[in-house]
Write an enzyme that holds these catalytic residues in place. Structure first.
Site, PDB file in Angstrom:
ATOM      1  CB  SER A 178      43.663  37.202  39.023  1.00 47.23           C
ATOM      2  OG  SER A 178      43.702  37.365  37.307  1.00 47.23           O
ATOM      3  CG  HIS A 206      44.896  35.106  42.855  1.00 48.62           C
ATOM      4  ND1 HIS A 206      44.896  36.276  43.231  1.00 48.62           N
ATOM      5  CD2 HIS A 206      45.116  35.370  41.358  1.00 48.62           C
ATOM      6  CE1 HIS A 206      45.164  37.251  42.555  1.00 48.62           C
ATOM      7  NE2 HIS A 206      45.386  36.682  41.440  1.00 48.62           N
ATOM      8  CE  LYS A 237      48.576  39.016  42.919  1.00 47.68           C
ATOM      9  NZ  LYS A 237      48.785  38.408  41.496  1.00 47.68           N
TER      10      LYS A 237
END
Ligand code: PLP
Length: 384
Positions: A178, A206, A237
């Site tokens: 990250s 991610h 996200k």
């Protein structure tokens, strides 16, 4: 003064320049945000596909709340498991090619619950040293023995696995790190897990939505399928909403339902969020242009910043950290960009190792080429 000691600790933190601040946003998340009354061009969200403020997601959230109301009213195992949750779980499982999936309220809770349910005293966890904080906390909570290997060091992982270990073995890694944006060598790690009969928990917070065909994530990116893999990804996200899911073999998911404490002892997330996520999954998987545009801007940014004294870390993902070094310099650079109306966060220890303070630039499919040009120009002006 019952809290005098706390006050001293806070003062000490401030003196070291390590105090953390929250900034108040008055606009939706996006490329152009309003923060504390001022407009900024933002490079600091994890909304990689630009979906957090998408009209179709807003509409789905509205119709979801018309249908189900606002609160879920109970935990999933009591009466808080709604049709929208169940449909979303089925869709997510199918999307990442796993037999079953389970929704959690956040990624933090998903990691805590999953690790704690799968291993315990007498078992061993093998973890990358740069794994996300939620995984580190999860390991401690599980009470399993912990062996940490150097970042992406497959040889050290193998050494550790080769030592004798009684009990279950669980290897844990971020798929995309990250704060660095680099990928774990998942094919090599999975091969070791097969050789040493370990389970593999992959945190794809991610990678989901960003990597692989249709945004299926890091497993698809590497063309990997294995029942040994327990796949976790977050939905706040790239997916633009909130929550997380774990996808795995049916027996793993059933184990989580029976014993993941952060699943059992918490109120289910609002079902309308699951409705919004269904809309998100459709956009995320079909609008390939978002990933293509991201890839284009990543190469544009890397070319544009190549001549700077600060170096971009090696990364092909929308996380493009610019390594600065000292805390003071990183904060000063972030402040100077801020004065130019550009918002990029400085990331300091203990979030990253000492001496590697950085600007964590993140790109979104909602950015334009001109936005990236503006950031490149501002950074060049700030070289002194
Ligand atoms: C953000 C993140 C989490 C936590 O997910 P939340 O839904 O924000 O709680 C877990 N793991 C990684 C690698 C993350 O980046």
């Amino acid at each position: 003064m019952p809290f005098q000691k706390l006050k001293l600790e806070l003062d000490e933190r401030a003196v070291k320049g390590l105090q953390r601040y929250r900034r108040v946003l008055e606009s939706p998340q996006g490329v152009h945000i309003t923060m504390e009354g001022k407009p900024y061009l933002s490079f600091c969200s994890n909304d990689y596909l630009g979906l957090a403020n998408h009209p179709q997601l807003i509409a789905a959230l509205q119709s979801g709340s018309q249908q189900y109301g606002v609160g879920s009213g109970a935990s999933h195992l009591v009466s808080g498991h709604f049709a929208a949750h169940q449909q979303l779980e089925n869709q997510l499982a199918e999307f990442v090619h796993k037999p079953a999936a389970l929704l959690f309220s956040t990624g933090y809770l998903a990691n805590l619950g999953t690790v704690q349910a799968l291993v315990g005293r007498g078992d061993t966890i093998f973890a990358d040293k740069l794994n996300h904080a939620s995984l580190n906390d999860a390991m401690l909570l599980s009470r399993a023995e912990i062996k940490r290997y150097r970042h992406n060091d497959v040889a050290q992982l193998e050494q550790l696995l080769a030592e004798n270990h009684a009990g279950r073995k669980l290897v844990i890694t971020d798929a995309v790190f990250s704060m660095d944006g680099d990928l774990a060598p998942l094919p090599e790690i999975l091969a070791l897990c097969e050789r040493y009969e370990a389970w593999l928990l992959i945190d794809d917070a991610h990678g989901f939505g960003v990597l692989g065909r249709s945004g299926q994530g890091s497993l698809a990116h590497f063309n990997l399928t294995s029942p040994r893999v327990i796949y976790m990804a977050t939905l706040g996200k790239a997916a633009g909403v909130a929550g997380a899911f774990v996808a795995a073999e049916q027996v793993v998911i059933e184990t989580l339902v029976q014993s993941a404490r952060s699943y059992i002892y918490t109120t289910a997330s609002p079902p309308a969020l699951a409705s919004a996520l269904q809309a998100s999954l459709t956009l995320l998987s079909t609008e390939e242009w978002r990933r293509e545009h991201l890839r284009y801007m990543i190469s544009q940014l890397r070319e544009g910043l190549a001549g700077l004294p600060w170096k971009l870390m090696l990364s092909d993902t929308p996380i493009q950290p610019l390594l600065v070094g000292s805390n003071e310099d990183a904060v000063a650079l972030a402040e100077a960009l801020r004065a130019r109306g550009i918002w990029v966060p400085a990331i300091r220890p203990p979030t990253v190792p000492q001496g590697t303070a950085r600007l964590r630039i993140t790109l979104s499919a909602a950015h334009s080429e001109e936005n990236v040009v503006q950031l490149i120009g501002a950074l060049h002006e700030l070289v002194y």
